[in-house]
Motif scaffolding. Structure first.
Motif, PDB file in Angstrom:
ATOM      1  N   MET A 175      -4.185   2.106 -22.694  1.00 56.32           N
ATOM      2  CA  MET A 175      -5.373   2.560 -21.971  1.00 56.32           C
ATOM      3  C   MET A 175      -6.643   2.299 -22.770  1.00 56.32           C
ATOM      4  O   MET A 175      -7.682   1.926 -22.195  1.00 56.32           O
ATOM      5  CB  MET A 175      -5.245   4.051 -21.649  1.00 56.32           C
ATOM      6  N   GLU A 176      -6.572   2.492 -24.105  1.00 56.61           N
ATOM      7  CA  GLU A 176      -7.746   2.237 -24.936  1.00 56.61           C
ATOM      8  C   GLU A 176      -8.131   0.768 -24.895  1.00 56.61           C
ATOM      9  O   GLU A 176      -9.316   0.422 -24.779  1.00 56.61           O
ATOM     10  CB  GLU A 176      -7.463   2.672 -26.378  1.00 56.61           C
ATOM     11  N   GLU A 178      -7.414  -1.357 -22.511  1.00 60.39           N
ATOM     12  CA  GLU A 178      -7.907  -1.651 -21.162  1.00 60.39           C
ATOM     13  C   GLU A 178      -9.330  -1.132 -20.965  1.00 60.39           C
ATOM     14  O   GLU A 178     -10.169  -1.809 -20.361  1.00 60.39           O
ATOM     15  CB  GLU A 178      -6.978  -1.020 -20.133  1.00 60.39           C
ATOM     16  N   MET A 179      -9.620   0.058 -21.483  1.00 57.84           N
ATOM     17  CA  MET A 179     -10.960   0.609 -21.350  1.00 57.84           C
ATOM     18  C   MET A 179     -11.985  -0.234 -22.109  1.00 57.84           C
ATOM     19  O   MET A 179     -13.098  -0.459 -21.616  1.00 57.84           O
ATOM     20  CB  MET A 179     -10.976   2.052 -21.864  1.00 57.84           C
ATOM     21  N   LYS A 180     -11.624  -0.691 -23.298  1.00 60.28           N
ATOM     22  CA  LYS A 180     -12.532  -1.541 -24.062  1.00 60.28           C
ATOM     23  C   LYS A 180     -12.815  -2.838 -23.307  1.00 60.28           C
ATOM     24  O   LYS A 180     -13.957  -3.311 -23.272  1.00 60.28           O
ATOM     25  CB  LYS A 180     -11.938  -1.839 -25.440  1.00 60.28           C
ATOM     26  N   ARG A 182     -12.667  -3.272 -20.064  1.00 61.39           N
ATOM     27  CA  ARG A 182     -13.505  -2.945 -18.904  1.00 61.39           C
ATOM     28  C   ARG A 182     -14.951  -2.733 -19.305  1.00 61.39           C
ATOM     29  O   ARG A 182     -15.871  -3.196 -18.626  1.00 61.39           O
ATOM     30  CB  ARG A 182     -12.964  -1.704 -18.204  1.00 61.39           C
TER      31      ARG A 182
END
Length: 234
Positions: A175-176, A178-180, A182
């Motif tokens: 998730m980290e 993927e968030m970066k 995004r």
């Protein structure tokens, strides 16, 4: 009836039994030993597991279930002062392990809190439920009884919990990342929009459409070529 009226031993025993039954006497207050009722600790553990999708409660959770209860107007009440001390000591163990970043299972922390098995091979607060978490060690000597050994069922539960924790950590990492990604994409799009807005602004600004006028330095009176290009006066 003659015994009731004349036997002093019977009268003394009868008075003592009355105090024991009353239990709330200021002279002889009696604390309960547990709140599990007619059900054994094992039965309570099984019922708790059924309600929790088959997940066996930890040793401390089973202890709380059988030694604490909700009382209207008082909140959660322990059976006795020993149960209160065990609960407080366990919470302190958990906080110390978290502060020192020590990885221990809840069952191991409970084992350390109560000091392992006693001389009879029992673990405080668990009754027959001890076999669910620490195996059957009846008749073991005092030295071996202090060594933490989880039961097969407890080991399986710890393994499952470790796998779940590892999976959760992996999901967090994913998730980290993927968030970066995004956030980087959003930043790139915002930059493109900003540049597009600036281009539109300059293209639509009237001042930007006025052509720049170039002057001939020979016709500029203030330039070094003053007088050049003018006819001579006779």
């Amino acid at each position: 009836m003659d015994i009731v009226s004349t036997d002093l031993t019977y009268k003394k025993r009868s008075a003592q039994n009355k105090k024991n039954r009353r239990g709330d006497s200021m002279e002889n207050a009696i604390e309960a030993t547990h709140y599990q009722g007619s059900m054994s600790a094992v039965q309570h553990a099984k019922r708790m597991a059924t309600k929790n999708k088959g997940q066996l409660p930890t040793a401390h959770e089973l202890f709380l279930k059988t030694h604490f209860k909700e009382v209207f107007g008082k909140g959660t009440v322990p059976t006795n002062t020993k149960a209160q001390h065990i609960a407080e000591a366990y919470q302190k163990k958990v906080e110390e392990a978290s502060t020192q970043e020590i990885r221990k299972s809840p069952n191991e922390l409970y084992w350390e809190t109560v000091g392992g098995r006693n001389k009879k091979g029992r673990v405080k607060g668990l009754g027959q439920g001890v076999e669910l978490y620490y195996g059957n060690r009846k008749g073991s000597d005092s030295k071996s009884s202090q060594q933490y050994t989880s039961s097969i069922l407890s080991q399986m539960q710890d393994q499952v919990e470790q796998r779940v924790e590892q999976r959760v950590q992996a999901m967090r990492s994913e998730m980290e990342v993927e968030m970066k990604a995004r956030l980087a994409e959003i930043e790139r799009r915002n930059q493109e929009r900003y540049e597009e807005m600036m281009r539109q602004f300059f293209n639509n600004n009237p001042c930007s459409n006025i052509p720049h006028q170039h002057r001939d330095p020979t016709n500029d009176p203030g330039s070094g070529g003053a007088g050049q290009g003018t006819p001579d006066v006779a």
